[in-house]
Motif scaffolding. Structure first.
Motif, PDB file in Angstrom:
ATOM      1  N   GLN A 112      41.847  39.001  46.351  1.00 18.54           N
ATOM      2  CA  GLN A 112      40.426  39.258  46.592  1.00 18.54           C
ATOM      3  C   GLN A 112      40.063  40.738  46.491  1.00 18.54           C
ATOM      4  O   GLN A 112      38.954  41.085  46.107  1.00 18.54           O
ATOM      5  CB  GLN A 112      40.009  38.726  47.968  1.00 18.54           C
ATOM      6  N   ASN A 113      40.994  41.603  46.854  1.00 17.30           N
ATOM      7  CA  ASN A 113      40.632  43.021  46.957  1.00 17.30           C
ATOM      8  C   ASN A 113      41.001  43.859  45.744  1.00 17.30           C
ATOM      9  O   ASN A 113      40.712  45.037  45.697  1.00 17.30           O
ATOM     10  CB  ASN A 113      41.307  43.660  48.172  1.00 17.30           C
ATOM     11  N   VAL A 114      41.676  43.253  44.780  1.00 19.25           N
ATOM     12  CA  VAL A 114      42.108  44.046  43.631  1.00 19.25           C
ATOM     13  C   VAL A 114      40.945  44.182  42.652  1.00 19.25           C
ATOM     14  O   VAL A 114      40.193  43.236  42.432  1.00 19.25           O
ATOM     15  CB  VAL A 114      43.319  43.388  42.938  1.00 19.25           C
ATOM     16  N   LEU A 118      41.141  46.977  37.025  1.00 20.92           N
ATOM     17  CA  LEU A 118      42.585  47.249  37.036  1.00 20.92           C
ATOM     18  C   LEU A 118      43.330  46.118  36.324  1.00 20.92           C
ATOM     19  O   LEU A 118      44.153  46.350  35.436  1.00 20.92           O
ATOM     20  CB  LEU A 118      43.066  47.373  38.479  1.00 20.92           C
ATOM     21  N   MET A 122      45.344  46.085  32.718  1.00 18.99           N
ATOM     22  CA  MET A 122      46.706  45.587  32.503  1.00 18.99           C
ATOM     23  C   MET A 122      46.735  44.596  31.349  1.00 18.99           C
ATOM     24  O   MET A 122      47.601  44.660  30.464  1.00 18.99           O
ATOM     25  CB  MET A 122      47.232  44.922  33.779  1.00 18.99           C
ATOM     26  N   THR A 125      46.213  46.357  28.031  1.00 17.02           N
ATOM     27  CA  THR A 125      47.385  47.138  27.622  1.00 17.02           C
ATOM     28  C   THR A 125      48.382  46.226  26.912  1.00 17.02           C
ATOM     29  O   THR A 125      48.894  46.542  25.836  1.00 17.02           O
ATOM     30  CB  THR A 125      48.065  47.777  28.848  1.00 17.02           C
ATOM     31  N   TYR A 128      47.038  45.286  23.583  1.00 18.41           N
ATOM     32  CA  TYR A 128      47.174  46.380  22.621  1.00 18.41           C
ATOM     33  C   TYR A 128      48.580  46.394  22.026  1.00 18.41           C
ATOM     34  O   TYR A 128      48.758  46.476  20.815  1.00 18.41           O
ATOM     35  CB  TYR A 128      46.862  47.704  23.312  1.00 18.41           C
ATOM     36  N   LEU A 129      49.566  46.291  22.918  1.00 14.84           N
ATOM     37  CA  LEU A 129      50.953  46.351  22.455  1.00 14.84           C
ATOM     38  C   LEU A 129      51.251  45.225  21.473  1.00 14.84           C
ATOM     39  O   LEU A 129      51.997  45.400  20.507  1.00 14.84           O
ATOM     40  CB  LEU A 129      51.914  46.271  23.648  1.00 14.84           C
ATOM     41  N   LYS A 132      49.009  45.604  17.992  1.00 11.95           N
ATOM     42  CA  LYS A 132      49.469  46.732  17.195  1.00 11.95           C
ATOM     43  C   LYS A 132      50.545  46.318  16.190  1.00 11.95           C
ATOM     44  O   LYS A 132      50.624  46.819  15.088  1.00 11.95           O
ATOM     45  CB  LYS A 132      50.029  47.777  18.158  1.00 11.95           C
TER      46      LYS A 132
ATOM     47  N   ASN B   5      55.877  53.633  26.168  1.00 14.76           N
ATOM     48  CA  ASN B   5      55.840  52.247  26.652  1.00 14.76           C
ATOM     49  C   ASN B   5      56.517  52.113  27.993  1.00 14.76           C
ATOM     50  O   ASN B   5      56.016  51.436  28.895  1.00 14.76           O
ATOM     51  CB  ASN B   5      56.533  51.320  25.649  1.00 14.76           C
ATOM     52  N   VAL B   8      54.269  53.575  30.620  1.00 17.15           N
ATOM     53  CA  VAL B   8      53.156  52.654  30.898  1.00 17.15           C
ATOM     54  C   VAL B   8      53.646  51.489  31.753  1.00 17.15           C
ATOM     55  O   VAL B   8      53.023  51.111  32.746  1.00 17.15           O
ATOM     56  CB  VAL B   8      52.548  52.127  29.573  1.00 17.15           C
ATOM     57  N   LEU B  12      52.363  50.570  35.457  1.00 17.59           N
ATOM     58  CA  LEU B  12      51.784  49.251  35.757  1.00 17.59           C
ATOM     59  C   LEU B  12      52.526  48.590  36.911  1.00 17.59           C
ATOM     60  O   LEU B  12      51.928  47.991  37.796  1.00 17.59           O
ATOM     61  CB  LEU B  12      51.861  48.345  34.525  1.00 17.59           C
ATOM     62  N   VAL B  15      51.542  50.238  40.123  1.00 18.94           N
ATOM     63  CA  VAL B  15      50.148  49.973  40.478  1.00 18.94           C
ATOM     64  C   VAL B  15      50.034  48.681  41.307  1.00 18.94           C
ATOM     65  O   VAL B  15      49.182  48.548  42.164  1.00 18.94           O
ATOM     66  CB  VAL B  15      49.300  49.891  39.187  1.00 18.94           C
ATOM     67  N   CYS B  18      49.402  48.826  44.936  1.00 17.25           N
ATOM     68  CA  CYS B  18      48.106  49.230  45.475  1.00 17.25           C
ATOM     69  C   CYS B  18      47.326  48.052  46.038  1.00 17.25           C
ATOM     70  O   CYS B  18      46.271  48.229  46.633  1.00 17.25           O
ATOM     71  CB  CYS B  18      47.262  49.888  44.394  1.00 17.25           C
ATOM     72  N   ALA B  19      47.826  46.848  45.830  1.00 18.70           N
ATOM     73  CA  ALA B  19      47.113  45.680  46.346  1.00 18.70           C
ATOM     74  C   ALA B  19      47.137  45.709  47.874  1.00 18.70           C
ATOM     75  O   ALA B  19      47.856  46.490  48.485  1.00 18.70           O
ATOM     76  CB  ALA B  19      47.777  44.417  45.836  1.00 18.70           C
ATOM     77  N   GLN B  20      46.338  44.807  48.464  1.00 21.39           N
ATOM     78  CA  GLN B  20      46.213  44.847  49.922  1.00 21.39           C
ATOM     79  C   GLN B  20      47.558  44.606  50.604  1.00 21.39           C
ATOM     80  O   GLN B  20      48.378  43.829  50.127  1.00 21.39           O
ATOM     81  CB  GLN B  20      45.195  43.816  50.377  1.00 21.39           C
TER      82      GLN B  20
END
Lengths: 358, 367
Positions: A112-114, A118, A122, A125, A128-129, A132, B5, B8, B12, B15, B18-20
């Motif tokens: 719920q909070n993310v 973000l 992800m 990304t 893209y990889l 490409k 890569n 990255v 990721l 990251v 960073c969730a609750q």
């Protein structure tokens, strides 16, 4: 695009583009559109898709190995330019919205909070990889991701003890119906197959079989899930549940593991990823062919960037659903009209050639 | 490029942190919740929630809080004020409803359980006699969590009968099905112990009445095919001598036949075949004698039929259809006919018969 795709890769690719987030709501959608025993409608819709696929195949059969872009070059630039931009925009938007919808669902159910951006970052990304590297590599990774995810279908067997034929009722397509809009909604659940128009000329052999098998895999899985849902839920409950397939997954409990929907739903992200990747790839291809003076690398950056920017705007589920519905309708239109247009071009140019020859 | 890569990928990966955050020691993982009507204000709900805690001296204990509120979630807001921990619904196992509240209808209360994605569809449901709070506040000797006790008891009941609606999903499925009514197990406090006390019969989402455990067992027999069960009966092989007999049985046939002689004259027959081994008989007759066996079989079948018919009349009078006769009637009719039918009225009038056929597979390992 030097390497040719094998028929199996194409089948799997078609399945992976088709199956997307709509599956979670599909049993309810079939019920809303067709009433009792709405799961049967999947067969009808799948047949229409097959007709569409045969049409696409026929275009490339008469075109003697020419690609879509080679065919489009026959029409004047002032038509081709807006058409290309239109295709690129629709496909870019569809690809983005599918991902946004999945992310919003993921947020509702687990995180719920993310921030949406973000998660979107992800997803893009990864997209893209993949993009490409080009279609051949996308197809190869798709096969791997296919085996990652396809086993989840067999979890449906878990629901059989709670399945009862008596809940299916003998009534076919009775009760409240919304045939046109609802039917179109179900049709859009199979959307994605139209992208084969971009790479069908590049398939080794058994082209028709490959794409039909792809659609059949999707249809059988959809049909299975819907059929089980109709005997597992009662019809009125099915109509109340926003995402019956999530409930279906929620109900699975293993001796050491409960609430496996957490795992399966996340795995489902891989299928959504391929859907997005392929739509963005299609969008990139169209732009690349139209503006050949631009470097492909920058085009790809542009597409990914636009997709990200686009994902900022729809903030709530209602908006996403509405956008997705409208753009999916346009997608259905493209799926039918584009092959028609190409067919006209092929037949017209052939006639001209024949006349010239005589 | 590979280096980028990898970077990255690492970013990721990090990251995701960073969730609750949820630290388990600070969470109040509610494992059972009870709903009752408030005594003072009929508009209000009395919500009792119980969760496990670790006491200061390191003992595993539980805490039960009771608040009043307009709805489940508004009561939750008030619960927050009563505890220093963070309330979490994700571990909810059992939900109890008081009798008075259940009579008003459960749908408004169940709504939050299906809408809130944190709560699974496998949360068990039960009725509390007369109040849910009484059951959740009860301190049972040598029994830590009432929630765990109830969870195990309800699951056991389900594995024995296979035909109780015991979780949210099953309850709602039968609630929304137009041809069957849900039932829920009921529990009450007796001599400082929790006791299973039959099932509650629903019409739609409203509790109509309770069935005692003996009748409930009969209901389970008619409701769905039970793979394995136990049946005890009092039979009179010799006149004037009532003796107890107990069978461990398998149900080999469970079939509901529907006949419509005329449009408004529906007949349903519940056909049941049971094959069982005799595990107890308190009489003196030689049960290995085929003649006596057949006599006993007939007696038991007859008794089951007459008891079953009585039970069905009772259900018809209450206009509740937990067996799902309606599903069979529905599938027997045309869609428009079914929709035009006043089902509960028709159900009350119609003729339902029970036809059980009991056979002994063996008389056990004693004559």
């Amino acid at each position: 695009m030097k390497e040719k795709l094998s028929p199996i890769q194409v089948s799997i690719l078609v399945y992976m583009i088709q199956s997307g987030v709509i599956l979670f709501a599909l049993p309810r959608l079939t019920g809303e559109a067709f009433g009792t025993n709405g799961w049967i409608s999947i067969i009808i819709v799948s047949m229409i898709v097959n007709i569409n696929l045969v049409l696409i195949w026929y275009v490339f059969k008469v075109a003697d190995g020419k690609s879509m872009f080679e065919l489009l070059r026959y029409i004047p630039k002032w038509i081709r330019l807006p058409l290309s931009i239109f295709l690129a925009v629709v496909w870019l938007t569809l690809g983005t919205l599918v991902m946004v919808k999945y992310i919003l669902l993921l947020k509702l159910l687990f995180y719920q909070n993310v921030s949406k951006l973000l998660l979107m970052g992800m997803g893009l990304t990864l997209s893209y990889l993949l993009i490409k590297k080009g279609l051949y590599h996308i197809a190869k990774s798709t096969v791997v991701l296919f085996y990652f995810t396809v086993w989840t279908v067999f979890l449906i067997l878990y629901h059989l003890p709670d399945f009862s034929f008596i809940r299916l009722t003998p009534f076919i397509f009775q009760g409240e119906k919304d045939l046109l809009r609802g039917g179109l909604g179900i049709y859009t659940s199979l959307l994605g197959y139209e992208l084969v128009i971009l790479f069908l000329h590049n398939v080794e052999k058994k082209r028709l079989k490959a794409i039909l098998v792809g659609n059949t895999i999707t249809s059988i899985i959809y049909l299975g899930v819907c059929f089980v849902s109709y005997g597992f839920f009662s019809l009125d409950m099915l109509l109340e549940d926003m995402y019956p397939v999530v409930t279906l997954m929620e109900y699975i409990s293993f001796p050491v593991l409960e609430r496996v929907e957490n795992l399966i739903f996340s795995l489902f992200g891989l299928k959504v990823l391929i859907t997005t990747v392929m739509y963005l790839w299609a969008s990139k291809e169209v732009v690349e062919q139209q503006f050949q003076q631009l470097k492909p690398k920058y085009i790809l950056f542009g597409v990914i960037f636009l997709s990200f920017v686009l994902s900022i705007f729809p903030k709530i589920m209602r908006q996403v659903d509405q956008w997705l519905e409208y753009f999916a309708w346009v997608g259905v239109g493209i799926a039918f009209l584009l092959p028609f247009l190409l067919l006209m071009i092929v037949l017209f140019t052939k006639n001209v050639k024949r006349e010239n020859a005589t | 490029m590979i280096r980028i890569n990898i970077i990255v990928f690492c970013v990721l990966l990090m990251v995701t942190g960073c969730a609750q955050k949820r630290i388990i020691d600070d969470l109040a993982l509610i494992n059972a919740i009870g709903f009752d009507l408030s005594k003072e204000d009929k508009e209000q709900l009395k919500v009792s929630a119980t969760f496990p805690i670790i006491t200061k001296d390191g003992k595993y204990d539980r805490k039960t809080l009771i608040v009043e509120g307009k709805s489940s979630k508004s009561a939750r807001e008030k619960l927050k004020h009563k505890t220093n921990m963070q309330l979490e619904n994700g571990q909810l196992r059992v939900t109890l409803f008081g009798t008075e509240l259940a009579k008003q209808g459960l749908l408004p209360q169940i709504d939050t359980f299906v809408r809130d994605p944190n709560i699974g569809s496998r949360v068990l449901l039960a009725l509390g006699k007369p109040e849910a709070s009484g059951i959740l506040t009860l301190e049972i000797e040598n029994e830590g969590q009432n929630a765990t006790f109830l969870e195990q008891a309800i699951t056991k009941l389900n594995s024995e009968s296979k035909s109780i609606n015991y979780d949210i999903f099953q309850f709602l499925r039968d609630l929304y099905d137009d041809g069957v009514d849900p039932i829920l197990p009921a529990y009450k406090v007796e001599e400082d112990d929790l006791k299973y006390d039959g099932v509650g019969l629903f019409q739609g989402d409203k509790l109509i009445d309770y069935l005692n455990p003996t009748d409930a067992k009969l209901l389970f027999l008619f409701r769905k095919k039970i793979t394995h069960g136990e049946l005890e009966q009092e039979i009179e092989l010799e006149e004037g001598k009532k003796k107890q007999i107990m069978l461990s049985f398998v149900q080999t046939k469970h079939h509901i036949d529907v006949n419509s002689i005329a449009k408004d004259n529906l007949v349903a027959t519940i056909n049941i075949d049971i094959i069982g081994d005799v595990l107890e008989y308190t009489g003196e007759e030689d049960l290995s004698d085929p003649k006596i066996q057949m006599k006993a079989e007939k007696l038991i079948s007859k008794q089951l039929n007459s008891k079953g018919n009585e039970l069905l009349l009772q259900l018809q009078e209450m206009q509740v259809d937990p067996i799902g006769i309606g599903q069979h009637i529905r599938n027997h009719m045309k869609y428009k006919e079914w929709k035009a039918l006043d089902w509960y009225e028709e159900y009350r009038k119609m003729n339902i018969k029970v036809n059980t056929n009991v056979k002994f597979s063996s008389n056990g390992k004693w004559k």
